[in-house]
Structure formats: C-alpha cells, structure tokens
Design an enzyme around this catalytic site. Structure first.
Site, PDB file in Angstrom:
ATOM      1  CB  CYS A   2     -16.103  44.323  20.998  1.00 53.95           C
ATOM      2  SG  CYS A   2     -16.898  44.670  19.445  1.00 53.95           S
ATOM      3  NE  ARG A  28     -17.711  39.715  26.279  1.00 56.59           N
ATOM      4  CZ  ARG A  28     -18.270  40.247  27.354  1.00 56.59           C
ATOM      5  NH1 ARG A  28     -18.148  39.650  28.494  1.00 56.59           N
ATOM      6  NH2 ARG A  28     -18.942  41.365  27.284  1.00 56.59           N
ATOM      7  CD1 TRP A  74     -19.877  39.279  16.727  1.00 57.01           C
ATOM      8  CD2 TRP A  74     -21.145  41.103  16.538  1.00 57.01           C
ATOM      9  NE1 TRP A  74     -21.105  38.887  16.277  1.00 57.01           N
ATOM     10  CE2 TRP A  74     -21.899  39.977  16.158  1.00 57.01           C
ATOM     11  CE3 TRP A  74     -21.745  42.363  16.487  1.00 57.01           C
ATOM     12  CZ2 TRP A  74     -23.227  40.073  15.732  1.00 57.01           C
ATOM     13  CZ3 TRP A  74     -23.064  42.444  16.073  1.00 57.01           C
ATOM     14  CH2 TRP A  74     -23.796  41.316  15.703  1.00 57.01           C
ATOM     15  CG  ASN A  98     -15.270  46.361  23.830  1.00 56.66           C
ATOM     16  OD1 ASN A  98     -14.634  46.115  22.814  1.00 56.66           O
ATOM     17  ND2 ASN A  98     -15.295  45.560  24.883  1.00 56.66           N
ATOM     18  N   GLY A  99     -18.126  49.301  22.054  1.00 58.52           N
ATOM     19  CA  GLY A  99     -19.257  50.233  22.083  1.00 58.52           C
ATOM     20  C   GLY A  99     -19.457  50.841  20.705  1.00 58.52           C
ATOM     21  CD  GLU A 476     -34.479  29.004  25.859  1.00 54.03           C
ATOM     22  OE1 GLU A 476     -34.821  30.073  25.322  1.00 54.03           O
ATOM     23  OE2 GLU A 476     -33.300  28.730  26.129  1.00 54.03           O
ATOM     24  CE  LYS A 480     -30.811  27.878  23.921  1.00 55.89           C
ATOM     25  NZ  LYS A 480     -31.063  28.975  24.607  1.00 55.89           N
ATOM     26  CD  GLU A 483     -29.446  30.516  20.951  1.00 49.08           C
ATOM     27  OE1 GLU A 483     -29.006  31.580  21.376  1.00 49.08           O
ATOM     28  OE2 GLU A 483     -29.776  29.573  21.711  1.00 49.08           O
ATOM     29  CG  HIS A 499     -55.871  30.267  12.694  1.00 49.04           C
ATOM     30  ND1 HIS A 499     -57.159  30.404  12.225  1.00 49.04           N
ATOM     31  CD2 HIS A 499     -55.971  29.737  13.936  1.00 49.04           C
ATOM     32  CE1 HIS A 499     -57.998  29.988  13.153  1.00 49.04           C
ATOM     33  NE2 HIS A 499     -57.306  29.570  14.201  1.00 49.04           N
ATOM     34  CE  LYS A 595     -23.436  33.006  27.579  1.00 50.58           C
ATOM     35  NZ  LYS A 595     -24.597  32.122  27.395  1.00 50.58           N
TER      36      LYS A 595
END
Ligand code: G6P
Length: 600
Positions: A2, A28, A74, A98-99, A476, A480, A483, A499, A595
């Site tokens: 947000c 974001r 968001w 926000n929050g 990583e 990438k 995402e 396994h 973000k």
C-alpha cells in the site's frame, strides 16, 4: 504494498501531486487506488479497482483542489474492489491507511453497538469510524488521536482530513513508514519520500506514536502525550535516486545492467584503502555464532553469507526466514549477533523479528538498502548497500549488493580470526575492484540467455539444482524465474533429487544447474547425467570450461568464493528475464507480488 500520498497547498492544485505520487508508488504492488479531495466545499472521493491510470481517467480533468489524500491498496482484509479501496469516510472523517489494525473485530463490535454501520470489509473503515467516534466524543484532535493510539493494536500510517478543519491534514504513525515533505506553501505527505521527489527532497520522518498537524506552510509534530517535538529535517540526495527507466524496456533489465557499478559502489568504502578499510567493518570475533534473518531474496543473500562464514571462516552461522524465526526457539544469547538483511528496510516480518531480538537485549546489525528506513533505525549498527532505488519487484542489484557487502564483512572477520591470509585479501580486493570487467561479458551475452529462454519459456515446471554454494544460488535463480515468468520453478540440493524429485523428470523437463566448486562439480554432473538419462534438457553454468555436447553450457570466469556468487547469479537473472519477455508477463510488476511487503 500500500502507498499513501497527501498534499495541502496555499496556491497549487494538489491533484497532479497526488496522482504523480501514486504512480511513483505503483512499483511497490497494489490492486486498487483512490483519492479524496476538497471540491465545492465537500470531500469528493473517487476510487477504483486496478491501476492508477484508471483512477486518473475517472477524475474530472477540470477539477482542482488544495487539499487531498490518495492511496494504492494491496488487498488484505477484503477483496480488491472499489468499495474496499481507500480513502474511507465515516461522517466527518476521511482517511487513507497503510498497515493492519489487528483488533479491528473487537473495535467494530464496539462501534456497531454505538450505531455505526460499515460498507466495506476493511479494517481501515473501522479505524476511520473509530477516529470519528472519538472526534465526536472529544471534539478535539489531540484527544482523538491519543485515544485512537491507545486503543488500536497493529500498525498504521494514516493521513486524515477532518471536515471541520479543512486548513489542515493530520497524520499519525505506528510501525508503517510516513514522511512529511516540505515545499513552498505546499506540504506533502507520503509513505516513501521517493514518491514525491519531483516536488521536494526535504522531509520529516514520523516515528512510532507520533502525529502531525500539517497546513500549507506549517508542520507541527507531536508525541502521543501531545508534546510538540523538534524533529530533524532530512534532505535526500537526489543523485542516488534516479527512478527513470532510461532506454531500457524494463526496470529489471536496467537494474541488472546497473550491477556494473552498484557492487563496487557498495564495497568500495571497505576496500579502498586495502586492509585498513576492511578493518572499519564491525568486529564479529566476539560472537560465537551469527544468525541471519530476512525474507525472499534477502534470505537467499543470507545463505551465501552462511556458506562463507562456515566454510571460509569456520564460524557457525544459521539463516532464518523472518516469518518463521519469530515463532520458534531462537537460541539467542549475548554470544550471538543477529544480522537483518532487507532491501527496503520495511518488510513487516523482518521488522517483527528484529523487534523480538531487541526486546531481549541482544545485538543486531542491519544490511539495508533504503536509507532512513524503519530497520535502519532499529538496528544497533547499520551497513548500507549502495544499490540505489530498485523499482522492479524482482530484486537483482540489491541482491548482488547484499552478497558483496556480506562477502566483505565475512572477509574482514576471516582476517580477524586468522582463517584468511592477508595475501588472499589482496586478491579478493583486486577482484572486487575489477568487478565491472568480470561481469560485463556476462551481462552482454544476450544471445545465450535468449536461446535458453526460447527452449524453456513454454514449460510449466523447471528444476534448479546445485550443491553447496551453488545450491543456495540456484534457490535465487528459481525464485527469479517464478516471480516474473510464472513458471513453476523450484531448486533442490542436487544430491536430494534421487530421494523424490527425480520422479517428476520427464522428456524435455528443463533442469538448470550451476557447478562452480571443484570439490563438488563431479558429483553435481553425475546428478545431471541421471536426469539426462530420464529425458531432461540440461543447462549448466560452470567456471571450468567443462565440455559436454549433451548439455547447454554457460561459462563464467573463475573467481574466489567471495566474488563467484555474483558471477553465477547474473546468468540466472538474465535467463529469468528473457524467459519472462517471451511469455509477455508484466516483468516489473508481476501479479500478486509487492516490492515491499509491509504486512505479516
Ligand atoms: C518481497 C519482494 C522481494 C524481496 C522480499 C524481501 O517479496 O518482492 O523482492 O526480496 O520482499 O524484501 P526486503 O525489502 O526486506 O529485502
């Protein structure tokens, strides 16, 4: 996640400020947007699900206003609809928030018993109603805000307009960031100063349990007790905050290319004068064990540091996901140092884990990219990565800056505990100084990455494997890819394939690996042969000119353990990037991702 923008001006139309601010916060991650402003002496609210451009189109082009608040949301409590979008308004009060108000159910019940009803499913509307409830009760803003802060559990950055006080904006803050930008006869509130840099780079930072009354030419900041505070006015250095895309199609590609300079910029202060500079880094020899905490890519950077701490400096190091760390036995003691890694410095889980360690009185160190962010304030010592603004949701240059800074930190530790020789240090410093030369050929090898991308972009499952450090790097690499391309990609320790996971390998399943450790390469290659025998297509990143016609090979230069992770990750980043371009996804703002994840 947000984002908040609010503005009040004596002589300017603030609507362009609000919309520009929201656009700057888009990266974001959000799924609805809204704005409230004074129009014909009434508060006019326009909201929409979807993009800020849609909101902009809904606004009457000829409208002008001198006070307003705006928000990108968001979704957490309630779907991404325009009803749930902010601003919310209850009687005399309009807010953006926000929050998360954790005890909103209990507050809602109390308010319902006092004849309040609600249109949305958000905690924010409940917060707005609570502010209205106290305002009607006390008829006084200071008392209203104090009562609100006393009652509400959770986090909030709130910007508020009160109908009976239209010469002021009010802001209040706990645990979610909020700044107040100062300009000529115009003051601008934002959840991130970078959103309003077009208008000002001078700003106050609100701390927890502080609030402010903001007119067009005055800012009065108070503590929860109502005392006026004399806060420092900060100035952000504009040259480090270039938010343009340049000639690149995506921020992600621009940021990958920027690694030519960001890595060295990050470590230079600690290598410039050789060993003497290294010794300016914190002394870790007094700790028996290092803990590292982070989320997502930051967690993966921590894993690289674990490898270096343990394998090179013989120091135990455990790495934890912040969201897990808080709820487990964390074995803290005065002999442990906990390092918190975060690009944004605002990730809610990382902040919560940090507060836990601090509450027990144990030492903390931050590796943070965004200056003046919440984590940078909370840690005992903060080391900054110098990656500059990272806009693409998928982190690239922030990751390599984190890895580089951690490598240098481990190196200084190794020198101090005598597991690393001075000669070795000189070599590693030279490598870092020539990092641009080392990585430029890798960054420019578009043809190789594009040809791999063409082979894999239609797949729905891709496996990444490696051993030791290469396993951590493959994590990583897989992150990438998933995402930004939405291809299901997971990484596995190469030895674990047998396994379980090998049962999923079929004809043409892509398996991407890196093998850059001469002690382990032969074993990784046998694992690759095993999947090859079951029909997999193999892509191998390696540094010893290994030749095998049955694999597609990406060669990287040889380097020390300290620089190698950076060289391995660049092909992983670019394979992900070009694969996503072929799938036509929204690379910089992938669906469902944010973000900066400011909720737990
Ligand atoms: C989100 C971002 C990731 C990032 C993670 C941790 O998931 O999309 O790119 O790695 O948060 O963020 P931080 O700002 O704490 O490094």
């Amino acid at each position: 996640m947000c984002g908040i923008v609010g503005a009040i001006s004596k002589n300017r139309n603030i609507l362009p400020i609000l919309i520009t601010g929201l656009k700057n916060l888009e990266y974001r991650g959000y799924d609805s947007a809204g704005v409230a402003y004074l129009k014909n002496n009434k508060i006019n609210i326009v909201k929409t699900s979807g993009k800020v451009s849609k909101l902009e189109n809904k606004l009457n082009k000829s409208d002008e206003s001198n006070i307003g608040i705006a928000h990108t949301r968001w979704a957490t409590h309630g779907k991404a609809t325009s009803v749930n979008a902010h601003p919310h308004r209850v009687n005399h009060i309009t807010i953006v928030h926000n929050g998360i108000i954790e005890n909103f159910k209990e507050i809602k019940e109390m308010l319902e018993n006092n004849n309040y009803s609600f249109k949305s499913s958000t905690d924010t509307e409940v917060g707005c109603a609570l502010l209205n409830y106290y305002y009607e009760k006390f008829k006084d803003v200071d008392k209203t805000i104090k009562a609100f802060m006393d009652k509400v559990m959770g986090s909030y950055a709130i910007t508020m307009i009160i109908d009976s006080d239209l010469d002021n904006l009010y802001v209040l803050k706990k645990e979610s960031p909020l700044v107040i930008g100062i300009s000529d006869n115009t003051n601008i509130v934002a959840s991130d100063i970078r959103a309003i840099l077009k208008y000002t780079n001078k700003y106050y930072i609100l701390d927890d349990f502080e609030y402010a009354k903001i007119s067009s030419n005055e800012v009065i900041i108070k503590s929860i007790k109502g005392e006026i505070l004399n806060k420092e006015l900060h100035t952000l250095d504009l040259k480090d905050n270039d938010n343009s895309k340049g000639h690149y199609k995506h921020y992600m590609l621009k940021e990958i290319m920027e690694q030519k300079t960001t890595i060295l910029k990050t470590v230079l202060p600690f290598i410039e004068e050789g060993i003497d500079s290294l010794m300016t880094l914190p002394d870790l020899t007094k700790y028996k064990e290092i803990f590292i905490v982070g989320c997502g890519t930051a967690y993966h950077a921590g894993l690289v540091a674990k490898y270096l701490f343990e394998e090179v400096t013989n120091t135990r190091c455990s790495v934890y996901l912040a969201s897990e760390y808080r709820y487990q036995n964390n074995f803290l003691s005065k002999d442990t140092l906990t390092i918190f890694i975060s690009q944004s410095g605002e990730t809610a889980d990382t902040i919560a884990a940090l507060k836990l360690v601090k509450s027990k009185g144990y030492p903390t160190l931050g590796i943070i990219n965004v200056e003046n962010s919440t984590i940078s304030y909370l840690v005992d010592t903060c080391l900054y990565t110098k990656a500059g603004s990272e806009i693409a949701v998928a982190s690239t240059k922030a990751y390599t800056a984190q890895v580089a800074l951690l490598s240098i930190l481990v190196h200084s530790h190794g020198l101090r505990n005598k597991t690393i020789s001075r000669d070795n240090t000189i070599e590693v410093i030279d490598e870092f100084k020539s990092i641009e030369k080392l990585i430029t050929p890798l960054l420019n090898d578009k043809d190789t990455y594009l040809s791999i991308a063409k082979n894999i972009y239609k797949e729905e499952d891709i496996f990444y494997i490696g051993r030791g450090l290469d396993y951590y790097l493959s994590m990583e690499g897989a992150l990438k890819l998933k995402e930004i391309s939405y291809i299901h990609s997971e990484s596995y320790a190469a030895g674990e394939l047998k396994h379980g996971t090998i049962s999923l390998i079929k004809k043409n399943t892509p398996v991407i690996a890196s093998a850059t450790n001469s002690n382990l390469n032969a074993k990784t290659i046998s694992n690759l042969k095993e999947v090859l025998a079951r029909g997999a297509d193999i892509y191998l990143i390696c540094d010893d000119n290994y030749k095998d016609d049955t694999f597609t090979i990406v060669n990287i230069p040889r380097a020390s353990e300290f620089v190698k992770p950076i060289l391995v990750i660049i092909p992983y980043q670019l394979i992900a990037y070009y694969t996503a371009t072929l799938r036509g996804t929204d690379i910089d703002k992938p669906k469902n991702l944010a973000k900066s994840v400011t909720v737990e």
